[in-house]
Design an enzyme around this catalytic site. Structure first.
Site, PDB file in Angstrom:
ATOM      1  CG  ASP A   1      -8.139   2.304   0.839  1.00 35.70           C
ATOM      2  OD1 ASP A   1      -7.003   1.797   0.781  1.00 35.70           O
ATOM      3  OD2 ASP A   1      -8.990   1.966   1.681  1.00 35.70           O
TER       4      ASP A   1
ATOM      5  CG  HIS B   1      -5.401  -0.898   1.555  1.00 34.06           C
ATOM      6  ND1 HIS B   1      -5.431   0.381   2.060  1.00 34.06           N
ATOM      7  CD2 HIS B   1      -4.341  -1.514   2.139  1.00 34.06           C
ATOM      8  CE1 HIS B   1      -4.430   0.539   2.923  1.00 34.06           C
ATOM      9  NE2 HIS B   1      -3.749  -0.593   2.986  1.00 34.06           N
TER      10      HIS B   1
ATOM     11  CB  CYS C   1      -0.976   0.000   1.166  1.00 33.48           C
ATOM     12  SG  CYS C   1      -0.233  -0.298   2.784  1.00 33.48           S
TER      13      CYS C   1
END
Length: 661
Positions: free
Chosen positions: A612, A614, A488
């Site tokens: 994000d 992820h 990440c």
């Protein structure tokens, strides 16, 4: 010198006043194609006389301005900013008009009638804003007979005014000039070069030269056919027409006669939405002109080729000089194509040719690599043209000084690389496959700016501070690379690097995971065994990589708990307003990219715009937004759930925008 009242002028440019704290002179740019006095842009006068800082050095200014603005735009006025009030404002306005008259006379001679000219004055002792400007006009170019402007109109949709009924015409002409000179007289090369330039200029006006006018990206079937215009068709009264050219004129068909009456609108769409004007590439109507020097017009009588031989009197040397001319011209859609060529394109090519000559002649043997580039900086409504020397790297002092001077003239900030080659207007859409590939702008398949259009944060009365500029969204599993569970921070770093690349601070490619690891090994932060591993990295490692790859320094904010992050909203808002770069947030084993904050200083309520990394799905914008992978997050949501963990410390990496041009 009396001043009567004049109806009004229009102002389209958004940044008219470049001098607000010091005295000086600005040139006001307009177009002869507008029906009333209209200011499209403003440029600072950099060269003034030593005896009077408010009197332009016309010789130096003429050389710079002539090459900067495309044909179709011209100097129509001057603005004088003064800090001493010992002279009547009408006299100062008259001085401004006199400077414009002298400028235009030096540029166009006495053959061109001056339009209504504008003289503007700002007295810094009274005020320093645009509303403090006083405008005067001269209908005759007489600085002693001025009319005071009673109405100044600022147009709400300047892009529409400039581009709705107008188009841009591009002409590119590569030249290869072979120069022969005596080996014992190197200076003779300069004379040979000057003669070659004169020969090219004559060819551009030759009755038999062909100009091919065509629409960009013409489909294989359908669309307007290219129009071929020869020199003798541009000016029927041209001198020294060859006999076959006269016969061709006499025998021309109705179709050939029609093509000479065609206007630019023949190639252009009938309607174009200018309300959301983004760039010349995307929104402006464009026409392409090519030059063919070969005598392609058929002769009425058969002729044989002729070769001439000139024996050298001694040992001779050969020097080949390569030039690439590229001019842009601005014109109304109803302008005849013959006028476009004869009044805009040919004079533009000649001007640029002489500009290159002036730059290269001081030392012809250096073989300077000169190339024109076109830019449309923020706030400008029309392109500008800059000639760069490609022998120097963009970071070499000579190039930096040249760009700094341009930023000063155009009123551009000194911490944005707005005039680097990577930021040049991309006209590849109207060039064929033989275009020079030295400056490609290859489109990326990654999603850009995914936060645009997302729902509001829900913060009542908050102030939104966002990232400035574009970025690409990097996340898990992209490019077929499985980094789920550990990559990440790598993905956040890739998004940050993409921001610097999109803003043209760098031409470095976005690094892969392995290249990121390699950089950390090279700076001594990691052992060689780190390369190829699945080890996490954090904010500090990201700062090392940004410094190594881009030369970007970073600020780090640390908090002991996620619960303390809302206390940093004011500082984060200031970052987005002044730096505008994406922020990496790292806490525990998770990393996010922060794109903005919404903060109410009174109540303390705030939200964080999180991108994000992820996300593991395909690049479906709707799925990403609806799934909350890009959206506003509150530290504690309406259900009492904490987005940032209370038992983890967090580091926030704030990349600083380079102070560079």
């Amino acid at each position: 010198m009396g001043a009567q009242s004049f109806a009004g002028i229009r102002i389209l440019c958004r940044n008219l006043l470049l001098l607000r704290k010091e005295s000086g002179v600005q040139w006001l740019i307009g177009s002869p194609f507008f029906p009333s006095p209209t200011i499209v842009s403003s440029m600072r006068c950099l060269h003034t006389l030593p005896s009077n800082p408010l009197s332009p050095d016309l010789a130096k200014e003429l050389d710079d301005i002539r090459s900067l603005i495309p044909r179709g735009f011209e100097v129509i006025g001057a603005l004088i900013v003064r800090d001493k009030g010992d002279m009547k404002v009408e006299k100062v306005a008259g001085d401004a008009i006199s400077a414009v008259v002298s400028f235009r006379k030096a540029l166009y001679g006495n053959d061109r009638e001056d339009p209504v000219l504008i003289g503007a004055v700002l007295d810094l002792n009274i005020g320093s804003s645009e509303r403090d400007l006083q405008f005067f006009i001269s209908r005759t170019g007489n600085s002693y007979k001025l009319d005071k402007v009673s109405s100044v109109v600022y147009e709400d949709q300047p892009e529409k005014e400039v581009w709705e009924n107008f188009c841009i015409v591009c002409c590119e002409l590569p030249l290869k000039l072979p120069l022969y000179y005596a080996s014992d007289n190197p200076k003779a090369a300069e004379g040979a070069y000057a003669q070659a330039i004169t020969a090219v200029e004559r060819k551009l006006r030759d009755p038999q030269v062909a100009y091919i006018v065509e629409a960009p990206n013409r489909p294989s079937s359908g669309g307007p056919e290219p129009v071929i215009l020869h020199g003798f068709e541009l000016d029927p009264a041209a001198e020294e027409l060859p006999e076959n050219a006269i016969n061709a004129v006499v025998l021309e068909s109705d179709e050939e006669s029609l093509k000479k009456s065609r206007t630019c609108s023949y190639f252009l769409s009938e309607s174009r939405d200018i309300a959301s004007f983004n760039s010349v590439e995307e929104n402006a109507d464009k026409i392409l002109v090519s030059v063919m020097f070969n005598r392609s017009k058929s002769n009425v009588e058969p002729t044989a080729p002729v070769a001439e031989y000139f024996p050298a009197l001694g040992e001779a040397m050969l020097l080949v000089v390569n030039h690439k001319l590229e001019v842009l011209s601005y014109c109304p859609k109803d302008l005849r194509l013959t006028d476009v060529i004869s009044k805009l394109i040919i004079p533009g090519l000649v001007d640029q040719l002489h500009k290159l000559k002036d730059k290269i002649l001081p030392d012809l043997t250096q073989q300077l690599q000169l190339r024109p580039y076109h830019f449309m900086p923020p706030g400008f409504l029309h392109p500008i043209t800059v000639i760069y020397e490609l022998s120097y790297g963009e970071m070499e002092m000579k190039q930096v000084e040249a760009r700094t001077s341009l930023h000063l003239r155009l009123g551009l900030p000194f911490d944005r690389p707005l005039l680097r080659i990577a930021n040049a207007i991309n006209l590849s859409s109207i060039k064929d496959s033989t275009r020079d590939k030295s400056n490609p702008k290859v489109g990326s398949s990654l999603l850009k700016d995914v936060h645009h259009g997302i729902p509001s944060s829900g913060v009542s009365g908050g102030r939104v501070s966002l990232i400035q500029g574009s970025y690409e969204y990097y996340h898990y599993l992209q490019d077929g690379f499985d980094d789920s569970g550990w990559g990440c921070a790598y993905r956040s770093l890739q998004t940050i690097v993409s921001w610097f690349k999109q803003q043209h601070y760098t031409t470095v490619d976005v690094p892969s995971h392995r290249e990121i690891q390699q950089s950390l090994v090279e700076v001594g932060d990691k052992d060689p065994s780190f390369i190829g591993s699945r080890e996490w990295i954090g904010a500090i490692e990201l700062s090392f990589v940004l410094d190594k790859l881009l030369g970007v320094i970073c600020k780090v904010i640390s908090v002991r708990s996620g619960s303390e992050l809302p206390e940093k909203c004011r500082e984060l808002a200031l970052h987005f307003e002044t730096q505008g770069t994406p922020i990496m947030i790292g806490g525990g084993v998770l990393a996010y990219t922060l794109l903005g904050v919404d903060y109410n200083e009174t109540s303390g309520d705030c939200a964080f715009l999180i991108l994000d990394p992820h996300y593991t799905g395909n690049d479906d914008l709707k799925k990403i937004v609806n799934g909350g992978w890009c959206g506003w997050k509150k530290a504690v949501d309406s259900k009492g759930k904490h987005f940032f963990l209370h038992d983890k410390f967090y580091n926030l990496l704030l990349p600083q925008r380079p102070n560079m041009v």
